[in-house]
Enzyme design. Structure first.
Site, PDB file in Angstrom:
ATOM      1  N   GLU A 235     109.619   7.621  95.944  1.00 29.53           N
ATOM      2  CA  GLU A 235     110.006   6.689  95.229  1.00 29.53           C
ATOM      3  C   GLU A 235     108.704   6.615  93.875  1.00 29.53           C
ATOM      4  O   GLU A 235     108.004   6.655  93.757  1.00 29.53           O
ATOM      5  CB  GLU A 235     110.134   5.937  96.018  1.00 29.53           C
ATOM      6  CG  GLU A 235     111.285   4.577  94.878  1.00 29.53           C
ATOM      7  CD  GLU A 235     110.582   3.770  93.724  1.00 29.53           C
ATOM      8  OE1 GLU A 235     110.545   3.946  93.047  1.00 29.53           O
ATOM      9  OE2 GLU A 235     109.811   2.250  94.422  1.00 29.53           O
ATOM     10  N   CYS A 269     109.439  -0.608  88.592  1.00 28.25           N
ATOM     11  CA  CYS A 269     109.851   0.093  88.878  1.00 28.25           C
ATOM     12  C   CYS A 269     111.341   0.553  87.713  1.00 28.25           C
ATOM     13  O   CYS A 269     111.381   1.612  87.280  1.00 28.25           O
ATOM     14  CB  CYS A 269     109.761   1.234  89.783  1.00 28.25           C
ATOM     15  SG  CYS A 269     110.285   1.127  91.323  1.00 28.25           S
TER      16      CYS A 269
END
Length: 490
Positions: A235, A269
């Protein structure tokens, strides 16, 4: 022998929060060895016993919520309220993983088809063994727990390497797990710098690595994993877009956009970094946005930039954007390390670093578009593909835009809401990484499918997998297949 240590610091004050050992390759190998033994015991417990222990762990975390929130606040500088929200979300994911693991991963019968009429077939998902988790500093509980909780629920032991900026919270998560599962070191934390994570990724006994961090670091972790063909879920970063359609509720859109961009000092993010607004409502939206941003203050509504080196990247992006674009609020003077005040810039060229590269700060670029289609095209013109947002009152059009947005997740008339739904998978495409945490996909990510077929009785006159097979048996097979599949469907 002297043990090397390092300090974790409060980024807002520079004060030492805690001192932790720099665990090298030997210490990591020992931790993985203990985890391998614990994994055999934990995997052998079965789903019901693991479920109960994980729900006990959930209760322990909940009882320590205030303590954990304070520790996250001290190590990251984020407000206690934001830290509390992060931990609450992690608790809800832990609860979901514990309660759904058996249904998602447990043994079930599957159809065999006409050719396999004499067979019984089952499918189940078995533990990988030891999962190595390398966590980030921006959400040091919610993000790694998205891997840890699901890996544990799938029957694996976990060795967790928290960020060197937030080691204390990682150690505490493992300590509290031992209160619920004192029998074996099923969940351990190892602390240190980059070499600690590298040693974890390189250990051949690791069944899978779950990594969260930058795209560049993910490539290095993948290279280490490749030596042992260790699979990885990565990720990585994002450059998430926010689309405002012509029929959007502009007040709600501006409010969501601002929070998505500025909360956690933009160190998210899936935070908002690029905004595309349809021409018909552009001016009205900008009035809403610029009016609201004046009330947002660094150090009050959000904390400092946690990683000192990120300040230079943020400043470079602001400098570039303000040279070519139009400042709405803030500017180069907004950078006063360790804090950065909100920055909004219009009309920044699409090839600017402020538009192309992940900024990871409280800044956004805003661009006017002819229509939602152009907004979507610009949103998709990125190497990243993590999350995104669409604001529109037209549900059908909003759903279509969301589906066509090149991301792993998209929120409609809300921001980052997908992260709070435990049943939804979380992950990206392109430079944002691959693999999924959360939801049923997240459980399967940390398990291996096991397929078993069992012959219930010999198939009369059709022993196809034998050297005694004759022409008549082959002819019967051809007739059967022709009957089943030879007719054109209209």
């Amino acid at each position: 022998m002297t043990t090397l240590t390092f300090d974790s610091l409060n980024p807002a004050t520079g004060e030492v929060v805690g001192t932790h050992p720099r665990q090298g390759p030997d210490a990591v190998r020992e931790a993985v060895g203990r985890a391998a033994e614990a994994a055999a015991w934990w995997g052998g417990l079965g789903h019901p016993a693991r479920r109960q222990r994980l729900l006990d762990y959930k209760a322990v975390l909940t009882r320590h919520l205030r303590e954990l929130s304070r520790l996250v606040h001290e190590e990251t500088g984020k407000p206690v309220g934001d830290a509390t929200l992060e931990i609450v979300l992690a608790i809800t994911h832990l609860d979901w993983a514990a309660r759904h693991a058996r249904k998602v991963l447990g043994r079930r019968r599957v159809g065999t088809g006409m050719v396999g009429l004499n067979l019984a077939a089952t499918l189940e998902y078995l533990p990988l063994g030891v999962v190595g988790v390398i966590g980030p500093w921006n959400y040091p509980v919610f993000t790694p727990m998205g891997s840890i909780a699901y890996a544990l629920a799938a029957g694996n032991a976990v060795v967790f390497k928290p960020s060197e900026l937030t080691p204390g919270i990682g150690v505490r998560l493992a300590e509290l797990f031992a209160e619920s599962v004192p029998e074996q070191p099923v969940f351990q934390a190892v602390t240190g710098l980059g070499e600690t994570g590298a040693a974890l990724a390189a250990d051949p006994r690791i069944g899978k690595v779950a990594f969260t961090g930058s795209t560049a670091t993910a490539k290095r972790v993948m290279a280490a994993c490749a030596e042992n063909l260790t699979p990885i879920v990565a990720e990585c970063g994002g450059k998430d877009a926010f689309i405002v359609d012509a029929d959007a509720d502009l007040a709600r859109a501006a409010d969501a956009c601002l929070w998505g961009a500025m909360s956690n000092a933009g160190q998210t993010c899936v935070g908002v970094e690029r905004v595309y607004v349809v021409d018909a409502v552009y001016e009205s939206f900008m009035r809403e946005l610029s009016g609201r941003v004046t009330k947002v203050r660094a150090g009050e509504d959000y904390g400092p930039i946690t990683m000192p080196g990120q300040v230079d990247i943020i400043k470079r992006h602001i400098d570039d954007a303000t040279k070519s674009g139009k400042i709405v609020t803030g500017g180069p003077g907004s950078v006063r390390a360790p804090y950065v005040e909100p920055v909004i810039v219009e009309d920044v060229p699409e090839d600017s670093p402020a538009v192309r590269e992940e900024t990871f700060g409280p800044t956004i670029t805003v661009r006017r578009t002819r229509d939602a289609q152009e907004a979507l095209e610009l949103a998709n013109a990125s190497a990243y593909g993590l999350g995104g947002t669409v604001f529109s009152r037209n549900t059908r059009r909003a759903m279509e835009l969301a589906r066509r947005m090149r991301t792993g997740m998209t929120a409609i008339n809300s921001v980052i809401s997908f992260a709070g739904v435990p049943a939804l998978p979380f992950g990206g495409v392109g430079d944002s990484g691959f693999g999924r945490i959360h939801g049923a996909d997240g459980l399967r990510e940390f398990a291996r499918p096991k397929a078993i077929s069992r012959q219930r009785f010999p198939m009369p006159g059709m022993n196809l997998t034998s050297f005694t097979r004759g022409p008549s048996e082959l002819e019967r097979l051809i007739r059967l297949v022709t009957f089943l599949h030879g007719r054109r469907k209209r």
